[in-house]
Design an enzyme around this catalytic site. Structure first.
Site, PDB file in Angstrom:
ATOM      1  N   LYS A 198      45.802 -27.205 -40.984  1.00  0.00           N
ATOM      2  CA  LYS A 198      45.833 -26.540 -39.673  1.00  0.00           C
ATOM      3  C   LYS A 198      46.253 -25.083 -39.865  1.00  0.00           C
ATOM      4  CE  LYS A 198      48.528 -25.462 -36.406  1.00  0.00           C
ATOM      5  NZ  LYS A 198      47.836 -24.313 -35.830  1.00  0.00           N
ATOM      6  N   GLY A 233      59.762 -25.863 -39.219  1.00  0.00           N
ATOM      7  CA  GLY A 233      60.102 -26.717 -40.366  1.00  0.00           C
ATOM      8  C   GLY A 233      61.039 -27.849 -39.958  1.00  0.00           C
ATOM      9  N   GLU A 283      58.124 -24.068 -47.014  1.00  0.00           N
ATOM     10  CA  GLU A 283      58.306 -22.674 -47.456  1.00  0.00           C
ATOM     11  C   GLU A 283      58.626 -21.904 -46.187  1.00  0.00           C
ATOM     12  OE1 GLU A 283      58.187 -21.405 -50.430  1.00  0.00           O
ATOM     13  OE2 GLU A 283      57.204 -22.944 -51.619  1.00  0.00           O
ATOM     14  N   CYS A 302      56.713 -13.008 -46.422  1.00  0.00           N
ATOM     15  CA  CYS A 302      57.886 -13.902 -46.449  1.00  0.00           C
ATOM     16  C   CYS A 302      58.974 -13.350 -47.361  1.00  0.00           C
ATOM     17  CB  CYS A 302      57.483 -15.297 -46.873  1.00  0.00           C
ATOM     18  SG  CYS A 302      56.641 -15.348 -48.454  1.00  0.00           S
ATOM     19  N   GLU A 361      65.567 -13.024 -39.624  1.00  0.00           N
ATOM     20  CA  GLU A 361      64.288 -12.476 -40.072  1.00  0.00           C
ATOM     21  C   GLU A 361      63.565 -11.814 -38.895  1.00  0.00           C
ATOM     22  OE1 GLU A 361      61.177 -15.380 -40.877  1.00  0.00           O
ATOM     23  OE2 GLU A 361      60.747 -14.342 -42.740  1.00  0.00           O
TER      24      GLU A 361
HETATM   25  P1  NAD Z   1      55.427 -20.739 -37.216  1.00  0.00           P
HETATM   26  O1  NAD Z   1      56.407 -21.722 -37.704  1.00  0.00           O
HETATM   27  O2  NAD Z   1      55.490 -20.303 -35.811  1.00  0.00           O
HETATM   28  O3  NAD Z   1      53.949 -21.292 -37.402  1.00  0.00           O
HETATM   29  C1  NAD Z   1      53.499 -21.752 -38.660  1.00  0.00           C
HETATM   30  C2  NAD Z   1      52.479 -22.854 -38.439  1.00  0.00           C
HETATM   31  O4  NAD Z   1      53.133 -23.956 -37.813  1.00  0.00           O
HETATM   32  C3  NAD Z   1      51.320 -22.450 -37.517  1.00  0.00           C
HETATM   33  O5  NAD Z   1      50.127 -23.003 -38.003  1.00  0.00           O
HETATM   34  C4  NAD Z   1      51.722 -23.088 -36.210  1.00  0.00           C
HETATM   35  O6  NAD Z   1      50.619 -23.366 -35.370  1.00  0.00           O
HETATM   36  C5  NAD Z   1      52.384 -24.365 -36.685  1.00  0.00           C
HETATM   37  N1  NAD Z   1      53.288 -24.966 -35.701  1.00  0.00           N
HETATM   38  C6  NAD Z   1      53.994 -24.346 -34.722  1.00  0.00           C
HETATM   39  N2  NAD Z   1      54.685 -25.258 -33.999  1.00  0.00           N
HETATM   40  C7  NAD Z   1      54.429 -26.468 -34.537  1.00  0.00           C
HETATM   41  C8  NAD Z   1      54.861 -27.801 -34.224  1.00  0.00           C
HETATM   42  N3  NAD Z   1      55.668 -28.069 -33.207  1.00  0.00           N
HETATM   43  N4  NAD Z   1      54.413 -28.801 -35.019  1.00  0.00           N
HETATM   44  C9  NAD Z   1      53.583 -28.556 -36.049  1.00  0.00           C
HETATM   45  N5  NAD Z   1      53.122 -27.329 -36.364  1.00  0.00           N
HETATM   46  C10 NAD Z   1      53.545 -26.294 -35.615  1.00  0.00           C
HETATM   47  O7  NAD Z   1      55.491 -19.507 -38.220  1.00  0.00           O
HETATM   48  P2  NAD Z   1      54.631 -18.172 -38.161  1.00  0.00           P
HETATM   49  O8  NAD Z   1      55.214 -17.271 -37.149  1.00  0.00           O
HETATM   50  O9  NAD Z   1      53.167 -18.479 -38.079  1.00  0.00           O
HETATM   51  O10 NAD Z   1      54.839 -17.595 -39.630  1.00  0.00           O
HETATM   52  C11 NAD Z   1      55.837 -16.707 -39.938  1.00  0.00           C
HETATM   53  C12 NAD Z   1      56.947 -17.406 -40.686  1.00  0.00           C
HETATM   54  O11 NAD Z   1      56.441 -17.955 -41.896  1.00  0.00           O
HETATM   55  C13 NAD Z   1      58.047 -16.469 -41.100  1.00  0.00           C
HETATM   56  O12 NAD Z   1      59.291 -17.096 -40.885  1.00  0.00           O
HETATM   57  C14 NAD Z   1      57.802 -16.292 -42.590  1.00  0.00           C
HETATM   58  O13 NAD Z   1      58.920 -15.916 -43.365  1.00  0.00           O
HETATM   59  C15 NAD Z   1      57.306 -17.623 -42.974  1.00  0.00           C
HETATM   60  N6  NAD Z   1      56.591 -17.532 -44.246  1.00  0.00           N
HETATM   61  C16 NAD Z   1      57.171 -18.074 -45.378  1.00  0.00           C
HETATM   62  C17 NAD Z   1      56.530 -17.983 -46.611  1.00  0.00           C
HETATM   63  C18 NAD Z   1      57.120 -18.578 -47.869  1.00  0.00           C
HETATM   64  O14 NAD Z   1      56.408 -18.700 -48.865  1.00  0.00           O
HETATM   65  N7  NAD Z   1      58.384 -18.940 -47.878  1.00  0.00           N
HETATM   66  C19 NAD Z   1      55.295 -17.338 -46.687  1.00  0.00           C
HETATM   67  C20 NAD Z   1      54.747 -16.790 -45.518  1.00  0.00           C
HETATM   68  C21 NAD Z   1      55.408 -16.902 -44.305  1.00  0.00           C
END
Ligand code: NAD
Length: 493
Positions: A188, A246, A264, A299, A397
């Site tokens: 997804k 997460g 992650e 990230c 962050e």
């Molecule tokens: P997010 O958690 O809002 O969304 C990530 C994914 O999760 C999306 O596909 C979203 O649709 C899905 N999602 C949202 N709510 C959900 C739920 N209730 N159940 C299941 N899936 C759901 O994060 P974002 O804003 O898209 O991404 C930015 C974040 O990602 C930042 O915190 C960044 O640091 C992190 N990130 C981490 C790494 C790493 O390798 N550690 C790499 C890139 C980004």
């Protein structure tokens, strides 16, 4: 990179995007769509299927069937490798098209996106494909009356949920080792970065990946993502995104089939500059790049600079000069160094952090919204020169081009400040003192510690967080551990 070719690709009208399930392009089961708003100019460039729980269930069923019938998991490793290598070749052949598509949707500067997105995805898939026939099981050194064999078996159906920054690169970090291991997958993408991953799934079919092995379902996290997390038929869940999501995934796994969950998550990575850094100009230049590229939506961005007090003022001056020299603007212009912020919501969030810093009396340099004639979401790099440890900016962050700078007086204090957040993803130390560098590597709680550099690591080294930055590792051969189960055969001879 050819600007004319990029301009031609950016003008291509986009047909509505559909899911890729069981080898077919399919609309959402209730035919709902989501608009795709480009951060480049704020206009709607196409739509994508607004996935339902029913769509996710049908993709999971397809992945389950493809796994259980052995069409992929029991394919000879050499044959599987051939298909994956073909896929990597097709990704490379379509790299510019994929990169421009991704930039139109998520705003990353093309000067970075081409290499970081399709080219990196192709390299990743190739890396894991090439490893398939070099993974061996074990013969245990047991009592000679017995034979202990340790097999490595594909773990089953993998659910992958990925974010909007670097969708192809981060997607491939999951897809490459999972499919190479023989697993099948339902992925997804994020709501604001789905198109290039849908295209990737179409190329997988062209390469000969069997139907059902790699499925992409677009839509909202709380619908499609939640269904994947709650499914009894998903064996492993891999995720990159925010800590809040997460946490929900861990809860969903606990409430369903206790699937393994690898996270992650975010970071607030400290970049520590000692006065004895080998070259302060280089440190300032690389540090500015380490937070401001892709508008800070990285990230491992070095979002907190901790700097020895006696060079604090000088170093902020150097950072300011580098930040001011960064060309912000149209991400599809090859000369742009920092493109659009991913969404209007993210832009507001970034500006809110700066508003708060100002209200605390902090010294905020830059960070103004940049209005373009074309529209879109842009801001100048921002430096908050005197961030304190209790400020929200020090602890949370931003995921934007906002750099918090905090002075320190001793090595001990630097370590304390570095470890003083809930995150533990990346860090850096700039020093000429070799012993100090090694001491700092030991004492900083992070998955990756750079010395006298920032970012730019390659595929051979693992990436993963500690504390609330996650668990498990992407990249390197260690990534296979998530997708291969150990099975022991204990045989009486
Ligand atoms: P997010 O958690 O809002 O969304 C990530 C994914 O999760 C999306 O596909 C979203 O649709 C899905 N999602 C949202 N709510 C959900 C739920 N209730 N159940 C299941 N899936 C759901 O994060 P974002 O804003 O898209 O991404 C930015 C974040 O990602 C930042 O915190 C960044 O640091 C992190 N990130 C981490 C790494 C790493 O390798 N550690 C790499 C890139 C980004």
């Amino acid at each position: 990179m050819n600007q004319d070719r990029i301009d031609a690709l950016r003008a291509v009208p986009l047909a509505p995007f559909q899911h890729v399930i069981n080898g077919c392009r399919v609309s959402a089961s209730d035919a709902g769509v989501l608009p795709v708003v480009s951060p480049v100019n704020g206009t709607t460039i196409t739509t994508m299927a607004r996935g339902t729980r029913k769509d996710a269930i049908s993709a999971i069923a397809a992945a389950r069937e493809a796994f259980d019938n052995g069409c992929w998991s029991e394919m000879a490793p050499l044959a599987r490798k051939k298909v994956l290598l073909k896929w990597a070749e097709l990704i490379e052949a379509n790299a510019l098209e994929l990169a421009v598509l991704g930039v139109r949707e998520n705003g990353t500067e093309i000067s970075m996106a081409l290499k970081a997105e399709p080219m990196s995805a192709a390299a990743t898939i190739r890396f894991y494909a090439e490893a398939i026939d070099k993974l061996f099981g074990e013969v245990a050194p047991t009592d000679p009356a017995f034979l202990g064999l340790v097999h490595r078996e594909p773990a089953g159906v993998v659910g992958a949920i990925v974010p909007w920054n670097f969708p192809l690169m981060i997607g491939a970090w999951k897809i490459g080792p999972a499919l190479a291991a023989g697993c099948t997958m339902v992925l997804k993408p994020a709501e604001t970065a789905s198109l290039s991953l849908v295209r990737l799934a179409e190329l997988a079919l062209d390469a000969g990946v069997p139907p059902g092995v790699f499925n992409v379902v677009t839509g909202e996290g709380h619908v499609v993502g939640a269904q994947i997390a709650e499914s009894m038929d998903v064996d492993v869940l891999v995720f990159t995104g925010s800590g809040a999501t997460g946490r929900r995934l861990l809860e969903a796994a606990a409430q369903s089939n206790m699937k393994r969950v690898y996270l992650e998550l975010g970071g607030k990575s400290p970049n520590i500059v000692f006065a004895d850094a080998p070259d302060l100009d280089e440190a300032a230049k690389v540090s500015a790049h380490g937070i401001f590229r892709n508008s800070g939506q990285v990230c491992i961005a070095g979002s907190r600079i901790l700097v020895e007090r006696r060079i604090h003022e000088l170093f902020v001056e150097k950072l300011t000069a580098h930040a001011a020299s960064i060309k912000v603007g149209d991400p599809l212009d090859v000369t742009t160094q920092s493109g659009a912020v991913n969404s209007e919501r993210q832009l507001r969030q970034n500006l809110q952090f700066l508003e708060e810093a100002r209200s605390l009396g902090r010294k905020v340099i830059g960070g103004q919204q940049i209005l373009q004639e074309s529209g879109g979401f842009y801001m100048a790099p921002a430096i908050v020169a005197d961030t304190a440890r209790d400020d929200r900016l020090f602890q949370e962050e931003v995921f934007g081009p906002v750099l918090a700078v905090t002075p320190f007086d001793s090595e001990e204090e630097a370590v304390k400040l570095a470890n003083d957040t809930r995150y533990g993803l990346a860090a850096a130390v700039w020093t000429s003192n070799l012993s100090r560098a090694h001491r700092m590597v030991r004492k900083i709680r992070a998955g990756l510690v750079h010395i006298n550099t920032y970012g730019g690591s390659d595929l051979t080294i693992p990436l993963g967080g500690v504390k609330q930055s996650g668990n498990g590792h992407d990249k390197s051969l260690h990534a296979f551990d998530k997708f291969l189960d150990l099975k022991t055969a204990w045989i009486k001879l």
